[in-house]
Design a protein around this motif. Structure first.
Motif, mmCIF file in Angstrom:
data_model
loop_
_atom_site.group_PDB
_atom_site.id
_atom_site.type_symbol
_atom_site.label_atom_id
_atom_site.label_comp_id
_atom_site.label_asym_id
_atom_site.label_seq_id
_atom_site.Cartn_x
_atom_site.Cartn_y
_atom_site.Cartn_z
ATOM 1 N N VAL A 1 -9.461 13.926 -0.589
ATOM 2 C CA VAL A 1 -9.755 13.645 -2.003
ATOM 3 C C VAL A 1 -11.023 14.379 -2.440
ATOM 4 O O VAL A 1 -11.059 15.003 -3.518
ATOM 5 C CB VAL A 1 -9.894 12.127 -2.225
ATOM 6 C CG1 VAL A 1 -10.394 11.839 -3.640
ATOM 7 C CG2 VAL A 1 -8.562 11.427 -1.991
ATOM 8 N N THR B 1 -10.921 17.502 -5.074
ATOM 9 C CA THR B 1 -11.670 17.278 -6.321
ATOM 10 C C THR B 1 -12.678 18.397 -6.538
ATOM 11 O O THR B 1 -12.837 18.907 -7.657
ATOM 12 C CB THR B 1 -12.382 15.922 -6.282
ATOM 13 O OG1 THR B 1 -11.416 14.873 -6.093
ATOM 14 C CG2 THR B 1 -13.138 15.673 -7.578
ATOM 15 N N VAL C 1 -3.700 14.343 -6.668
ATOM 16 C CA VAL C 1 -2.823 13.189 -6.435
ATOM 17 C C VAL C 1 -1.591 13.554 -5.612
ATOM 18 O O VAL C 1 -1.127 12.745 -4.802
ATOM 19 C CB VAL C 1 -2.409 12.560 -7.787
ATOM 20 C CG1 VAL C 1 -1.355 11.480 -7.594
ATOM 21 C CG2 VAL C 1 -3.632 11.989 -8.487
ATOM 22 N N SER D 1 -1.344 10.896 -2.599
ATOM 23 C CA SER D 1 -0.411 9.770 -2.753
ATOM 24 C C SER D 1 0.549 9.635 -1.582
ATOM 25 O O SER D 1 1.268 8.631 -1.491
ATOM 26 C CB SER D 1 0.379 9.926 -4.057
ATOM 27 O OG SER D 1 1.157 11.110 -4.042
ATOM 28 N N TYR E 1 -1.530 9.452 -13.533
ATOM 29 C CA TYR E 1 -2.044 10.064 -12.303
ATOM 30 C C TYR E 1 -3.269 9.301 -11.789
ATOM 31 O O TYR E 1 -3.468 9.175 -10.568
ATOM 32 C CB TYR E 1 -2.389 11.528 -12.528
ATOM 33 C CG TYR E 1 -1.198 12.453 -12.411
ATOM 34 C CD1 TYR E 1 -0.404 12.453 -11.262
ATOM 35 C CD2 TYR E 1 -0.850 13.323 -13.441
ATOM 36 C CE1 TYR E 1 0.696 13.296 -11.146
ATOM 37 C CE2 TYR E 1 0.246 14.169 -13.329
ATOM 38 C CZ TYR E 1 1.016 14.142 -12.178
ATOM 39 O OH TYR E 1 2.102 14.968 -12.071
ATOM 40 N N LEU F 1 -3.769 7.571 -8.153
ATOM 41 C CA LEU F 1 -4.928 7.822 -7.306
ATOM 42 C C LEU F 1 -5.627 6.517 -6.935
ATOM 43 O O LEU F 1 -5.971 6.295 -5.757
ATOM 44 C CB LEU F 1 -5.905 8.761 -8.020
ATOM 45 C CG LEU F 1 -7.156 9.159 -7.241
ATOM 46 C CD1 LEU F 1 -6.788 9.857 -5.935
ATOM 47 C CD2 LEU F 1 -8.056 10.051 -8.093
#
Length: 437
Positions: free
Chosen positions: A301, A305, A351, A355, A407, A411
């Motif tokens: 993540v 990001t 995501v 996910s 989304y 997340l």
């Protein structure tokens, strides 16, 4: 280390993955290379017509073989897999016939908006047949480890469709060249995979209806669950196009939207798909060893990001100028739409891989209901724009806003799953620890 590298070089799995990946990358590169040329030969309205047709075709194609093509890849028994292939091809022909009947009914009833497709509407049955039978034969090729055939399918499709559209434009075919190129790509790619699997086709004559029925019943969950989910997902993705074209008669805006989203999806699809596959494999190893994958999840993540937020922020700033530079001056509006979609794509890049923890933590049912919520909410939100009388262009803003919220839900849900499992494990460890005197 050298010995390990030499061993990996002979890995059948890696060679197969490399074959498929190279085909996908090559097809993507070819499509991107044709984009600046074709975008100067065809107008946004031409691309809008193609996007409208493809949106309707993709929704109908989700029904083409009731997703039995997926089942034949997973089926352990060779004879039952052969029966599933025969059933998939039979279903493709059947739904093609039903599509023809539906097209004739709509044409006679004068259904509002559908006349935008004109003559091309009557080619929908052929598209459904090509999609259903092509998908089934691709599933059989996957089962037989014919990865060069599968890789070639993508290349033939993009070369025939883009190259055909280019040649037809130079030949003076006008706006029809883009649509004809699309059908040319479908036909030649189907021919490619049909010829590549020609050894199995004669054997299907010996497959009786009873065996096909039994195989279909054994895998009925694909028809009962996977098919409706696929249809709803396709409708949700196509909802802005359908609202703008069939209701708003705004093919030019549809062309801008479809071009913007298609080009933005190239890096998201390639990078997100590749990272997702690697993450899933590594996380599954961590789950088997430690019972969780929390450290790897947070690294994923944080890393994605750090990549997606600045990248798409810069893209949002320069999108109009970038699209004009690459595609030509008539595509400035596509750049403005890309600016609207940039936050959606930034979140999607994070995501899509993250996910997958829902599968790893055995939350498949939750993932199913979230996908339904995602699709239904997106579709209803965009459709409400039409019913409430707003300007059709608002559909793109609504679509982007709703997808951002959904989304974020995906997340946050993924984070809660990982963190709740972590707290549960901490509590269990504390309870199991011996009491201090």
């Amino acid at each position: 280390m050298l010995r390990r590298l030499l061993t990996l070089r002979h890995s059948r799995f890696l060679r197969s993955a490399a074959t498929l990946s190279s085909g996908q990358f090559a097809a993507t590169a070819i499509g991107f290379g044709f984009a600046p040329i074709l975008s100067r030969l065809y107008s946004p309205a031409d691309y809008g017509l193609l996007a409208t047709y493809m949106s309707v075709a993709v929704i109908l194609s989700a029904l083409a073989n009731l997703q039995m093509a997926r089942a034949l890849v997973a089926e352990a028994d060779e004879e039952r897999a052969r029966a599933l292939l025969a059933l998939s091809l039979l279903l493709a022909f059947g739904f093609s016939g039903l599509t023809l009947a539906g097209v004739l009914v709509l044409g006679l009833s004068g259904f509002g908006g559908i006349e935008r497709l004109g003559f091309w509407l009557f080619l929908l049955p052929a598209t459904v047949l090509a999609s259903g039978s092509g998908g089934a034969l691709m599933g059989w090729a996957n089962r037989q480890h014919r990865y060069r055939l599968m890789s070639g399918y993508q290349l033939v499709n993009v070369l025939a469709s883009s190259g055909g559209a280019l040649l037809l434009a130079w030949a003076g075919a006008g706006a029809r060249g883009l649509m004809i190129g699309y059908f040319l790509g479908q036909f030649l790619s189907l021919l490619w995979v049909w010829v590549g699997n020609r050894d199995v086709l004669p054997t299907l004559r010996r497959v009786g209806w009873t065996r096909m029925r039994d195989a279909g019943v054994a895998h009925r969950n694909y028809a009962l669950w996977t098919t409706p989910t696929s249809i709803i997902e396709q409708v949700s993705q196509a909802s802005p196009i359908l609202v703008l074209s069939l209701w708003g008669n705004m093919l030019t805006i549809v062309g801008h939207y479809n071009r913007a989203r298609g080009l933005l999806m190239l890096p998201v699809g390639i990078l997100g798909g590749a990272i997702g596959q690697v993450f899933f494999r590594r996380a599954a190893q961590d789950m088997a060893r430690d019972g969780h994958c929390r450290p790897l999840f947070w690294r994923l993540v944080a890393g994605l990001t750090a990549i997606s937020v600045p990248s798409f922020a810069v893209l949002a700033l320069i999108a109009p100028q970038l699209f004009v530079f690459i595609l030509g001056p008539q595509w400035e509006e596509a750049g403005h739409i890309a600016r609207i979609l940039a936050p959606v794509m930034a979140l999607q890049l994070v995501v899509m891989p993250a996910s997958k923890v829902m599968w790893l933590y055995q939350r498949q049912r939750l993932d199913f209901f979230l996908s339904i919520l995602f699709a239904v909410t997106t579709t209803l939100s965009v459709a409400s724009v039409a019913f409430l009388g707003f300007a059709p262009e608002i559909a793109i803003d609504v679509f982007a806003g709703v997808q951002i919220l959904l989304y974020l839900v995906y997340l946050v849900t993924s984070i809660l799953i990982v963190e709740r499992d972590h707290r549960t494990r901490q509590g269990q460890a504390a309870d199991a620890a011996p009491l201090q005197p």
